[in-house]
Design a protein around this motif. Sequence first.
Motif, PDB file in Angstrom:
ATOM      1  N   GLY A 265       0.803  -1.233  -0.046  1.00 55.51           N
ATOM      2  CA  GLY A 265      -0.029  -0.216   0.104  1.00 55.51           C
ATOM      3  C   GLY A 265       0.764   1.294  -0.173  1.00 55.51           C
ATOM      4  O   GLY A 265       0.294   2.582   0.061  1.00 55.51           O
ATOM      5  N   GLY A 266       2.104   1.099  -0.276  1.00 54.04           N
ATOM      6  CA  GLY A 266       2.856   2.554  -0.145  1.00 54.04           C
ATOM      7  C   GLY A 266       4.455   2.282   0.130  1.00 54.04           C
ATOM      8  O   GLY A 266       4.817   1.115   0.006  1.00 54.04           O
ATOM      9  N   MET A 267       5.078   3.276   0.349  1.00 51.68           N
ATOM     10  CA  MET A 267       6.487   3.301   0.366  1.00 51.68           C
ATOM     11  C   MET A 267       6.841   4.236   1.325  1.00 51.68           C
ATOM     12  O   MET A 267       6.413   5.201   1.625  1.00 51.68           O
ATOM     13  CB  MET A 267       7.236   3.646  -0.779  1.00 51.68           C
ATOM     14  CG  MET A 267       8.691   3.790  -0.854  1.00 51.68           C
ATOM     15  SD  MET A 267       9.519   4.110  -2.653  1.00 51.68           S
ATOM     16  CE  MET A 267       8.470   5.537  -3.009  1.00 51.68           C
ATOM     17  N   THR A 268       7.778   3.931   2.503  1.00 53.29           N
ATOM     18  CA  THR A 268       8.171   4.661   3.650  1.00 53.29           C
ATOM     19  C   THR A 268       9.822   4.781   3.579  1.00 53.29           C
ATOM     20  O   THR A 268      10.315   3.671   3.010  1.00 53.29           O
ATOM     21  CB  THR A 268       7.744   4.087   4.849  1.00 53.29           C
ATOM     22  OG1 THR A 268       8.255   2.929   5.112  1.00 53.29           O
ATOM     23  CG2 THR A 268       6.229   4.264   4.894  1.00 53.29           C
ATOM     24  N   ALA A 269      10.416   5.912   4.153  1.00 57.49           N
ATOM     25  CA  ALA A 269      11.804   5.796   4.173  1.00 57.49           C
ATOM     26  C   ALA A 269      12.162   6.545   5.547  1.00 57.49           C
ATOM     27  O   ALA A 269      11.338   7.450   6.226  1.00 57.49           O
ATOM     28  CB  ALA A 269      12.350   6.862   3.188  1.00 57.49           C
ATOM     29  N   SER A 270      12.904   5.777   6.429  1.00 59.50           N
ATOM     30  CA  SER A 270      13.243   6.285   7.768  1.00 59.50           C
ATOM     31  C   SER A 270      14.830   6.346   7.813  1.00 59.50           C
ATOM     32  O   SER A 270      15.661   5.361   7.033  1.00 59.50           O
ATOM     33  CB  SER A 270      12.736   5.451   8.856  1.00 59.50           C
ATOM     34  OG  SER A 270      13.174   3.944   8.549  1.00 59.50           O
ATOM     35  N   ARG A 271      15.295   7.015   8.949  1.00 58.43           N
ATOM     36  CA  ARG A 271      16.536   7.151   9.158  1.00 58.43           C
ATOM     37  C   ARG A 271      16.954   5.918   9.960  1.00 58.43           C
ATOM     38  O   ARG A 271      16.467   5.633  11.174  1.00 58.43           O
ATOM     39  CB  ARG A 271      17.029   8.400   9.874  1.00 58.43           C
ATOM     40  CG  ARG A 271      18.633   8.465  10.008  1.00 58.43           C
ATOM     41  CD  ARG A 271      18.846   9.768  10.638  1.00 58.43           C
ATOM     42  NE  ARG A 271      18.208  10.909  10.026  1.00 58.43           N
ATOM     43  CZ  ARG A 271      17.780  11.767  10.500  1.00 58.43           C
ATOM     44  NH1 ARG A 271      17.479  11.947  11.634  1.00 58.43           N
ATOM     45  NH2 ARG A 271      17.310  13.044   9.924  1.00 58.43           N
ATOM     46  N   GLY A 272      18.276   4.917   9.781  1.00 59.58           N
ATOM     47  CA  GLY A 272      18.750   4.124  10.643  1.00 59.58           C
ATOM     48  C   GLY A 272      19.996   4.568  11.220  1.00 59.58           C
ATOM     49  O   GLY A 272      20.731   5.465  10.727  1.00 59.58           O
ATOM     50  N   ALA A 273      20.515   3.621  11.930  1.00 63.29           N
ATOM     51  CA  ALA A 273      22.024   3.708  12.617  1.00 63.29           C
ATOM     52  C   ALA A 273      22.775   3.348  11.812  1.00 63.29           C
ATOM     53  O   ALA A 273      22.651   2.439  10.957  1.00 63.29           O
ATOM     54  CB  ALA A 273      21.909   3.054  14.245  1.00 63.29           C
TER      55      ALA A 273
ATOM     56  N   VAL B 233      20.574   6.154  16.477  1.00 66.37           N
ATOM     57  CA  VAL B 233      20.048   6.797  15.059  1.00 66.37           C
ATOM     58  C   VAL B 233      20.339   8.460  15.490  1.00 66.37           C
ATOM     59  O   VAL B 233      20.006   9.139  16.370  1.00 66.37           O
ATOM     60  CB  VAL B 233      18.648   6.664  15.029  1.00 66.37           C
ATOM     61  CG1 VAL B 233      17.882   7.568  13.869  1.00 66.37           C
ATOM     62  CG2 VAL B 233      18.083   5.409  15.007  1.00 66.37           C
ATOM     63  N   SER B 234      20.829   9.001  14.305  1.00 68.31           N
ATOM     64  CA  SER B 234      21.390  10.499  14.354  1.00 68.31           C
ATOM     65  C   SER B 234      20.130  11.302  14.351  1.00 68.31           C
ATOM     66  O   SER B 234      19.119  11.056  13.786  1.00 68.31           O
ATOM     67  CB  SER B 234      22.225  10.845  13.205  1.00 68.31           C
ATOM     68  OG  SER B 234      22.299  12.216  13.103  1.00 68.31           O
ATOM     69  N   MET B 235      19.951  12.248  15.295  1.00 74.58           N
ATOM     70  CA  MET B 235      19.002  13.487  15.428  1.00 74.58           C
ATOM     71  C   MET B 235      19.084  14.647  14.683  1.00 74.58           C
ATOM     72  O   MET B 235      18.515  15.493  14.695  1.00 74.58           O
ATOM     73  CB  MET B 235      18.527  13.717  17.072  1.00 74.58           C
ATOM     74  CG  MET B 235      18.292  12.462  17.918  1.00 74.58           C
ATOM     75  SD  MET B 235      16.710  11.593  17.357  1.00 74.58           S
ATOM     76  CE  MET B 235      15.531  13.042  17.293  1.00 74.58           C
ATOM     77  N   THR B 236      20.323  14.540  13.846  1.00 76.32           N
ATOM     78  CA  THR B 236      20.523  15.515  12.873  1.00 76.32           C
ATOM     79  C   THR B 236      20.348  15.233  11.534  1.00 76.32           C
ATOM     80  O   THR B 236      21.022  13.878  11.459  1.00 76.32           O
ATOM     81  CB  THR B 236      21.712  16.372  13.191  1.00 76.32           C
ATOM     82  OG1 THR B 236      22.934  15.355  13.138  1.00 76.32           O
ATOM     83  CG2 THR B 236      21.888  16.922  14.436  1.00 76.32           C
TER      84      THR B 236
END
Length: 565
Positions: free
Chosen positions: A448-456, A466-469
């Motif tokens: 149903g979709g595509m997501t992107a997230s930041r990883g360590a 995980v960087s907060m910047t």
Amino acid sequence: MIQQRFFAGAGLLATLLGSTSAFTTPSIGRSASSLFATSQPDVVVISPPGGIGEIASIEAARLGGSVKWFVISAPSSTSSPIALTAETLAAIEKAGGSMELAGATADSLLPTPDSKDDSSSTSSNDSALSAMAAWCANSKSLICTYDGALEEKKRVDRNKSPEQIENSVGINEEELIRSGIRVAMREAVRGGSAGSNTRKIAVLAAGEEVGDDESKKGDGGLFAGLFGGKEEQIPESMAEAMEGAMSVIRHGELFGAPESSPESSPFMAGPRRDPIVREMYTMRSVRIDPTVSVSGNILSGGEGSKSNRLAVGEAASRLALSKVAAANNMKAMDVSLTSFAATESPTDEEWNAEFTRVAEMLASPTGGARLFSAEFSSVPSTKRLAEWIAQKWAPAILRSYDIAGTRVGSRAVYALLLDETKIEIVWQELVDFQSVTSGRMIIEITEGGMTASRGAGDASKGFGSVSMTPLPGEDILVRRLADAASQAVEKGLAVKPQLAKKELVAAAPVTTVVAAAASTAPAEPAASAGASGPGPRSAGARRSSERSRGTRKRVTPPPSSGEES
């Protein structure tokens, strides 16, 4: 003193505030019958002529709202006519909307050079601002934008005489217009038009007036000193002028024009055999993202993004009229609008879906780690879409100058396909002459979709959290992901979500009317082509004997009368 009058033949209630020298009302080029202004508007728009201000005003009236548009033009300029098409006027009248216009030059709203010693000039400016504030009073929402200030300056410069050019040396008229807009907005807020329940919307460019911009400090004092006033008389930013919570819609590089502009024609350079259609008609799809996430990341709206003026104006007018249910409870928000290829403008459901997604991202406690999300109606093959992103899209983006040109710090190096639904983009940094993984972007594909997230990154090297910047180049990849979602729909790798089903109107039956002949004799019915059935040739039969072709018979002339005797 407020004077109201009707333009002959226009039917549009125009308002002139104060003296006619300070306030001018743009004239309407075509008939505007039945467009009567109300004393308590739903929306007040403060802007330079044309641009997003005109689009937002007309769109709000199309949606059935009562609109007051206050136009701030360059000093010592004449008002330019604003022409509305008959189709627009009919749409406003059908929706029950109204539109009222007034205007002023920027120098009439700012302190004059003689305001220190001449109390009459000070009172004249104060009375003009008071009249403007009274005209804008009791509004449910305010919209303010700088778009059009540069174009207005260029228009005035083209019409200046040599003496006017000499007198205006050293004066930045564009900044004067911007200062006049901020002063007008502040007076509209203080005049009672912006109460606790009134929505204030600012339309700004990407990166404009973000946080504490030290380079902008003192501009208000500079122009206040230039015009002989006090430093606090001119607000330094739109946030200072609005004095409270406000919603900000940011845009990238703008394209498109309002309908009063000659450049609003769909075709470029006139009619051609292969016409070239303007981008404002081919890039109507929109995507809205939070400009700054919970952790302070700049997610969207940076360099390289493009925004359609029509979409930005429509978004502002919908927020002002509370047409977006998901954003009604969000008085303070900062979002960025980006345009993509599509020939149809977003529907009501699509606008609600975009703002709902933004509200969920801002309300989520992990909003800082989640960078991107796109919804599809379905994905025929998650494996194919994941392979296309990892093997085609990502390598091309990572080779671009914006990413590959990074020389200091960490950089996005390669993309790795982890499984059939997950892709990983790896950032590496040189530490003690060794490449160390400093961060990741994880792209996940679902049905149903595509997501992107930041990883360590690599925990053994000190990058386990995980960087907060934001990572270097992360904002570029986020913007390109929005384009990748649009390309996936075009390539058939994903199906665009169908939020609103359009009702198909059945075609009316075609009735043929035959006129009676003048003669009394009955007309013979025409034989239809297939009445006698197919012939022998169509059934495969061939001629019994071939005819001679290409020969001519010789005709023997008859004998003459002398020979017969």
